[in-house]
Enzyme design. Structure first.
Site, short mmCIF file in Angstrom:
data_model
loop_
_atom_site.label_atom_id
_atom_site.label_comp_id
_atom_site.label_asym_id
_atom_site.label_seq_id
_atom_site.Cartn_x
_atom_site.Cartn_y
_atom_site.Cartn_z
N TRP A 161 0.74 -1.19 0.12
CA TRP A 161 -0.06 -0.03 -0.06
C TRP A 161 1.03 1.32 -0.06
O TRP A 161 1.29 1.87 1.12
CB TRP A 161 -0.84 -0.03 1.19
CG TRP A 161 -2.13 -1.09 1.11
CD1 TRP A 161 -3.24 -1.10 0.40
CD2 TRP A 161 -1.51 -2.36 1.77
NE1 TRP A 161 -3.73 -2.46 0.59
CE2 TRP A 161 -2.81 -3.20 1.23
CE3 TRP A 161 -0.73 -3.00 2.52
CZ2 TRP A 161 -3.08 -4.63 1.68
CZ3 TRP A 161 -0.87 -4.25 2.86
CH2 TRP A 161 -2.16 -5.15 2.63
N HIS A 182 -6.92 1.88 2.34
CA HIS A 182 -7.99 0.74 1.90
C HIS A 182 -9.00 0.96 3.03
O HIS A 182 -8.88 1.80 4.14
CB HIS A 182 -7.59 -0.59 2.07
CG HIS A 182 -6.72 -0.88 3.12
ND1 HIS A 182 -6.16 -2.47 3.29
CD2 HIS A 182 -6.19 -0.32 4.35
CE1 HIS A 182 -5.26 -2.39 4.50
NE2 HIS A 182 -5.53 -1.38 4.98
N ARG A 208 -3.84 6.16 -2.71
CA ARG A 208 -2.49 5.77 -2.74
C ARG A 208 -1.74 6.48 -3.45
O ARG A 208 -2.12 7.25 -4.53
CB ARG A 208 -2.62 4.31 -3.44
CG ARG A 208 -3.31 3.14 -2.38
CD ARG A 208 -3.21 1.62 -2.80
NE ARG A 208 -4.38 1.15 -1.93
CZ ARG A 208 -4.61 -0.28 -2.35
NH1 ARG A 208 -4.08 -0.99 -3.41
NH2 ARG A 208 -5.52 -0.72 -1.62
N GLN A 222 -13.45 2.06 -2.10
CA GLN A 222 -13.49 0.59 -1.89
C GLN A 222 -15.01 0.38 -1.19
O GLN A 222 -15.77 1.11 -0.36
CB GLN A 222 -12.46 0.22 -0.93
CG GLN A 222 -11.23 -0.01 -1.60
CD GLN A 222 -10.01 -0.65 -0.87
OE1 GLN A 222 -10.05 -0.94 0.31
NE2 GLN A 222 -8.93 -1.24 -1.49
N VAL A 265 -5.84 -11.79 6.52
CA VAL A 265 -6.45 -12.64 6.31
C VAL A 265 -5.77 -14.12 6.02
O VAL A 265 -4.43 -14.08 5.84
CB VAL A 265 -7.54 -12.66 5.06
CG1 VAL A 265 -8.53 -11.62 5.32
CG2 VAL A 265 -6.54 -12.28 3.71
N ALA A 319 -13.66 -11.52 5.20
CA ALA A 319 -13.53 -10.05 5.08
C ALA A 319 -13.18 -9.82 3.38
O ALA A 319 -12.74 -10.90 3.04
CB ALA A 319 -12.49 -9.52 5.73
#
Ligand code: PHE
Length: 352
Positions: A161, A182, A208, A222, A265, A319
């Site tokens: 990122w 994000h 970004r 997003q 995740v 997610a």
């Protein structure tokens, strides 16, 4: 010149003058007519002037005829003036009249931005599957954007990122501020504020520090999604996201899941849709892959659950974070994401 002659002449002159008067149709023509017949050198004036030189017996009748002609011409002129005035007035009114049968003027109307439309479509499709919609800050602490998402300081995953930093830190000077890269920081914010079960979607802007291309912008939206409860598995993630894709793109579009890495995740996946432009053959828009990635997703990492005080032995969850502009590219066949924020009305009006 005989008596009959002069009198006839006057009568001829009178009828000629009255004929011409009938075709005079404006003030200018009337004035020209007046000069021609009644003016100082006008035809009738000449006749009147010549009366004196006529023999006495002829003069009477001719004089009477000439005077009658003058009266007739003067009266005719006055009447014609009236007629023309009335006709002008009527024409003027006709010009001003309102035709109530004409269609009205269209009232200019704004329209929703294509991003707003697609974000609403996305949120509605999840809302109908039981998710609530929440929003969060665009200027965020490093803690939420990274640390609570299992991305500690100095971890190389931060390079995923490219971040726009804000020139501000908290009191200890430990926690810098940034423009969120994000919407995932809202995962932690939502879980900190509520107990499971959780089911939310979070639409919002992200930033970004990145070069742009047909599928990348330095500023974009997003829609984050988070579902945490007892017994949630990867099958729930896939089922929910397939259903979403079917609702937005229809049953005939191809959907692909692949393994991917995101520190928050485990396991992590990404989801792509077959490219609208080349039908999967490979082109400029899909960078020759035939697929356009619309989101990252995965099972919420146990460390993230722990960090917000959820027991990962009891609760699991999935997610996802998707790019609505990418979804719109695919849905509407738009070839360059930079069109969304270039403020070109020719583009934007197509969605109004
Ligand atoms: N936040 C990730 C990104 O911006 C996407 C993501 C969200 C991945 C949630 C997994 C789970 O790239």
């Amino acid at each position: 010149m005989s008596e009959a002659n002069t009198t006839d002449q006057v009568e001829d002159l009178q009828s000629k003058a009255l004929r011409e008067l009938k075709v005079a149709s404006d003030t200018e023509q009337l004035e020209a007519w007046r000069v021609a017949f009644l003016g100082r050198r006008g035809e009738l004036t000449q006749v009147l002037r010549g009366l004196g030189s006529l023999p006495a017996e002829e003069r009477r009748a001719a004089g009477a005829a000439a005077n009658a002609a003058r009266v007739a011409l003067e009266q005719g002129l006055e009447d014609r003036e009236q007629q023309i005035k009335q006709a002008d007035a009527a024409a003027g009114m006709a010009g001003e009249a309102i035709d109530v049968t004409l269609p009205g003027w269209p009232v200019p109307r704004g329209g929703l931005h294509p991003t707003t439309r697609i974000v609403r479509d996305i949120c509605n499709s999840f809302a109908s599957m039981g998710f609530s919609v929440v929003e969060g800050p665009e200027v965020e602490w490093d803690t939420y954007n990274f640390e609570k998402l299992n991305i500690p300081k100095g971890h190389p995953a931060r390079d995923m990122w490219a971040t726009l930093w804000v020139d501000h830190t908290d009191e200890d000077g430990d926690h810098p501020m940034l423009m969120r890269t994000h919407t995932s920081p809202m995962q932690a914010r939502v879980m900190e504020k509520s107990d499971p079960p959780v089911r939310v979607v979070v639409p919002g802007r992200c930033y970004r520090y990145e070069a742009t291309d047909p599928t990348h912008e330095w500023h974009f939206y997003q829609v984050e999604g988070l579902a945490v409860d007892r017994g949630i598995t990867l099958a729930d993630l896939k089922g929910t996201l397939y259903e979403f894709a079917r609702r937005i793109f229809g049953a005939e579009r191809k959907v692909r899941f692949r393994c991917d890495y995101f520190p928050f995740v485990e396991p992590g996946v990404d989801m792509s849709i077959d490219c609208f432009l080349c039908d999967g053959k490979g082109c400029r828009v899909c960078a020759d892959t035939g697929w356009i990635e619309i989101m990252g997703a995965g099972m919420v990492h146990p460390k993230v659950l722990e960090g917000v005080g959820y027991d990962p032995n009891i609760y699991t969850g999935f997610a996802f974070g998707m790019g609505p502009e990418r979804v719109a590219l695919l849905k509407y066949g738009i070839e360059d994401i930079r069109l969304f924020y270039a403020n070109d009305l020719r583009f934007l009006r197509q969605f109004a």
